[in-house]
Design a protein around this motif. Sequence first.
Motif: not given
Length: 347
Positions: A157-162, A192-207
Motif C-alpha cells: 500500500k506504500v510505494t517506497a522510493g528504494f 524483481k521489486r528490489a532496487d538492490c539485494i543483500v545476501v546476509t550472514k555470509c562467512p568471512k571466507t566467502l570467495s
Amino acid sequence: MIILAIDFTVQYMNLLRALLFPFVPVYYVVTWLRNKCYDLGWKSSKSYDIPILCIGNLSTGGTGKTPMTEYIVRLLQSKHELAVLSRGYGRKTKGFILADEQATAETIGDEPFQFYTKFKDKVSVAVDENRQHGIETLQSIKSPEVIVLDDAFQHRKVTAGFNILLTAYGALYSNDIVLPTGNLREPRAGAKRADCIVVTKCPKTLSENDKKGIVKQLKPLAGQAVYFSSISYSDRMFSNTQSLHLEDLKDKRISLVTGIANPKPLIDYLKAKSVNFEHLNFKDHHVFTASEIETLRLKAFILTTEKDYMRLQASFKSDTSQLWYLPIAFDIDSSNKFDEQILAAVR
C-alpha cells in the motif's frame, strides 16, 4: 523440561509443514494474484514526497533486517532528520505509537525498542501496522526528511522510493518455496521489486567465485546490484550496568537463551570460543510466559541476543549480574558502493 518441550514443538511444526504441502499452490496463487493487482494498478499504492527506504525480505525471518536497519540509521542519522517506522511485531498494543521514555518491548515490539534504545537522541522510532497512517502521522508530528520502513517489502500500500531485499546465505529465496511448507511469504518473482539485494550472514571466507555462483542463482535483473554482508559477534557481553569478556566465561556454566529465527551462527561462535553452555531455543519473537521466566530465574548466568534482551530485561532488573547480551557488528562488502547507492536514493 523447557528443552524437551522446545524439541517436541520443533518436530511437530516440521511434520505439520510437510503435511500442509498440498496448500502450497493455493498460497502461491493468492499471493501472486495480490502482487499482480498492485503491478497492474488494480490495487492502489501511495507514494510520498520524501524519501522512503524499505528494508525487507521474501522469507518469514532470519535474514538480518535489524542489523541492516541499524546500518542505514548510522549512515543517515547525521545527515538527515530520520525516522524508523515498523509495524511492531509481537507488541501488545495497536495503532500508531511514537516511542518515548515509557516505551517497552511489549508496547512497541522488541526490534523497535532496540532501535529506540540505541538511537533515541537522534532518530524518531514509531510503530503502526498501517504504514500509510504511520508515515502521515510521523509527517504531521515530527517532519522527518527520510523514513526507513522496517520489514515492509510485502506492504504494498506504500510505494517506497528504494527497496532493499535481504536473503540469508545458506537459505537463499531462490532455493525456497512459499508457505506453509516453505518459508517464503510470496513467490520468488517478488524479488524483481528490489532496487538492490543483500545476501546476509555470509562467512568471512566467502570467495569471489562463491559470490558469482550465488548471483547466478539469484538471477538479478539488469540494474539490481547484489551485495554480500556478514555479522561478527563481539568478544564482550553486556548487562545493563556491566561488561565482561567472553574469556571470563571459560569456567562458568552458561544458559544461552535465544528467540530468533536462526541461532546457529551464535552457537557456532560460542563453541569456537570454548564457552560451555546449554541452549534454550525459542521461536522468533517468543513472548516469555510467567512460568518460563520463573524457570529462567533459576539459571545462574543467562546469555542472550540483543533482541531477546529487549524482551527479557524487565523481568531481571533486580539482578543485573544474571542477564547478559552479546552484540553483533554488521559488515558489508563494497560498502562504499552500497552507501553511495543509498545516499543517491535519498538525494
